[in-house]
Scaffold this motif. Structure first.
Motif, PDB file in Angstrom:
ATOM      1  N   ASP A 187      -8.075   4.269  14.667  1.00 45.27           N
ATOM      2  CA  ASP A 187      -8.217   4.015  16.104  1.00 45.27           C
ATOM      3  C   ASP A 187      -9.366   3.043  16.362  1.00 45.27           C
ATOM      4  O   ASP A 187      -9.295   2.182  17.240  1.00 45.27           O
ATOM      5  CB  ASP A 187      -8.487   5.325  16.854  1.00 45.27           C
ATOM      6  N   CYS A 234      -9.233  -0.525  18.250  1.00 42.35           N
ATOM      7  CA  CYS A 234     -10.120  -0.869  19.373  1.00 42.35           C
ATOM      8  C   CYS A 234     -10.831  -2.195  19.115  1.00 42.35           C
ATOM      9  O   CYS A 234     -10.957  -3.031  20.019  1.00 42.35           O
ATOM     10  CB  CYS A 234     -11.197   0.207  19.538  1.00 42.35           C
ATOM     11  N   LYS A 294      -9.571   4.977  25.250  1.00 41.35           N
ATOM     12  CA  LYS A 294      -8.653   5.556  24.269  1.00 41.35           C
ATOM     13  C   LYS A 294      -8.912   7.053  24.120  1.00 41.35           C
ATOM     14  O   LYS A 294      -7.982   7.855  24.035  1.00 41.35           O
ATOM     15  CB  LYS A 294      -8.856   4.849  22.918  1.00 41.35           C
ATOM     16  N   GLU A 296      -7.633   8.829  27.095  1.00 40.41           N
ATOM     17  CA  GLU A 296      -6.172   8.918  27.022  1.00 40.41           C
ATOM     18  C   GLU A 296      -5.743  10.064  26.106  1.00 40.41           C
ATOM     19  O   GLU A 296      -4.873  10.855  26.443  1.00 40.41           O
ATOM     20  CB  GLU A 296      -5.660   7.580  26.465  1.00 40.41           C
TER      21      GLU A 296
END
Lengths: 301, 182
Positions: free
Chosen positions: B42, B46, B81, B84
């Protein structure tokens, strides 16, 4: 939700506070890179100096290349600087949109190069990607004909008639095989320049039509060679191949070969070098000068 | 390559700008994103999105400090993120920012940039002593662990915790005085 409100506000605090508090581990990593770059620069300078000395010694024992000036018809040309990478002409508005595009695919970033292609220049749909950061319609990503998706993709909406070409700025093929298969497979060779010295020692250039498969075979004769990033242009060029890569909007891609067998390819803003054998080079020049149609270029100032 | 040269590459729409940015700031970006997301994949996503956003923002933006400018992009994307993923599934990694919840009164969720709040926090940070400011920014901007800050600053972990608690309390009072809390 308060923590998110504060998090957002904190995100924009003064740059000076952010730099002041930069953790040592990160700061050292940035400093190390600076020191490494300086050291590499010094090392590259030393290697360059040694290379020039070696070239001066070995250049004298290079085998002669045939003088073909009395065998060819003369062609007058005005342009003395052929072979500059220029994008294919497309409307300004489309270039503007294309050059602003950026998508992430397979964890790689692709950015628009200002070239658009018709949909039938693609092979298959690779996937979709959201527009980075801004939520908007998903973009469709297509494989370009003859070009690896590691190097470039075509991006556009589902209904769009033309697609924007996005290239991966991180793409660096390691081997000649990679370069040939990933990019140069889509190249269309448009001509060969043979550079030689006539009897009086004057440099001359002859332009030949040569079958593409012969050129490809010559380049592939060094297929296992590792590619290197060029530190300097080759100085003693005897052959220059010109090619277009229509699907990427590149014209006059240049591949030059020095008398010592060093090859330099300027593709998509990167310069790669590798070596082919001198025997292969001389064999190719013989084939070119004995079997292909050529003209002696006389440059008009 | 110097930051100003990288910015010039962006202005020239030269793709090498992305490569040079990544070469220089990849570790920096991953450090920030990983501190928030605790997930290498992740964090890499990003970082890549941040390079893409950088391409869209420069030009017209011409950041004076590229590292901070890029760091803010990465951090913002990583927080989005995380938010989310929290919305999809409660739980997951402990959010350092929850410690700041007490500093601000009950407010409705708002995605708009809170310029007044940002300015107030900037003023507050400007008034803090250097060591307290560094500890606060390392904890809540870089999301460093208390142990890491302790190593960074040469203070004991308990001292770092006390400093953070006092600074949070000062921030709460400051924001209250500025009219931000209930």
């Amino acid at each position: 939700m308060n923590e998110h409100r504060i998090a957002r506000a904190l995100n924009d605090i003064d740059d000076a506070f952010i730099e002041q508090a930069m953790p040592t581990r990160v700061r050292r990593a940035l400093d190390r890179r600076g020191r490494l770059t300086r050291r590499l620069g010094m090392a590259a300078g030393l290697i360059l100096a040694l290379g020039i000395c070696a070239a001066a010694v070995f250049g004298r024992i290079a085998a002669p290349f045939p003088d073909v000036s009395d065998r060819l018809a003369v062609k007058l040309v005005t342009d003395t600087t052929p072979g500059i990478n220029t994008p294919a002409s497309t409307p300004d508005s489309e270039i503007s949109i294309s050059s602003r595009l950026a998508v992430t695919y397979c964890e790689q970033l692709y950015i628009g190069c200002g070239t658009v292609v018709p949909r039938d220049e693609t092979e298959c749909l690779l996937g979709t990607a959201p527009q980075a950061y801004y939520p908007s319609d998903a973009l469709q990503i297509y494989k370009l004909r003859g070009v690896s998706e590691r190097c470039a993709v075509a991006v556009g909406s589902r209904e769009g008639l033309v697609l924007s070409v996005c290239t991966n700025p991180q793409y660096r093929p390691d081997t000649l095989d990679g370069l040939m298969n990933d990019i140069l497979g889509a190249a269309e060779f448009t001509g060969v320049h043979y550079l030689f010295s006539d009897r009086s020692g004057q440099p001359q250039t002859a332009e030949y039509d040569c079958p593409a498969d012969r050129i490809t075979a010559l380049l592939r004769s060094a297929r296992d060679e590792k590619l290197t990033q060029a530190s300097e242009d080759i100085s003693d060029t005897c052959l220059t191949f010109f090619a277009d890569i229509p699907v990427l909007g590149c014209t006059d891609v240049e591949i030059s070969i020095g008398r010592d067998g060093r090859v330099q390819a300027d593709v998509l803003g990167q310069t790669y070098q590798f070596r082919i054998g001198r025997t292969q080079l001389h064999r190719f020049v013989r084939y070119l000068t004995d079997n292909c149609d050529g003209q002696l270029l006389i440059y008009e100032q | 390559m110097q930051d100003c040269d990288i910015v010039e590459l962006f202005f020239g729409r030269d793709e090498q700008a992305i490569a040079e940015t990544q070469k220089k700031y990849e570790k920096y970006c991953l450090y920030i994103a990983n501190g928030i997301l605790h997930c290498r994949e992740d964090a890499e996503e990003c970082a890549n999105d941040a390079y893409s956003r950088l391409w869209q923002l420069i030009p017209p933006a011409r950041p004076a400090r590229l590292s901070a400018f890029l760091g803010k992009l990465v951090r913002g994307l990583a927080i989005d993120k995380l938010r989310e993923s929290h919305a999809k599934k409660r739980g997951g990694p402990e959010l350092v920012l929850e410690e700041l919840d007490e500093c601000l009164g009950d407010t409705s969720a708002c995605d708009e940039p809170d310029i007044d709040l940002r300015d107030a926090i900037n003023r507050f940070l400007g008034e803090l002593p250097d060591d307290a400011r560094v500890i606060f920014v390392q904890r809540y901007w870089y999301m460093c662990s208390v142990r890491e800050i302790s190593r960074e600053t040469g203070s004991s972990e308990s001292r770092v915790k006390v400093t953070l608690a006092r600074t949070r309390e000062k921030l709460r009072r400051y924001l209250e005085k500025e009219g931000f809390s209930v």
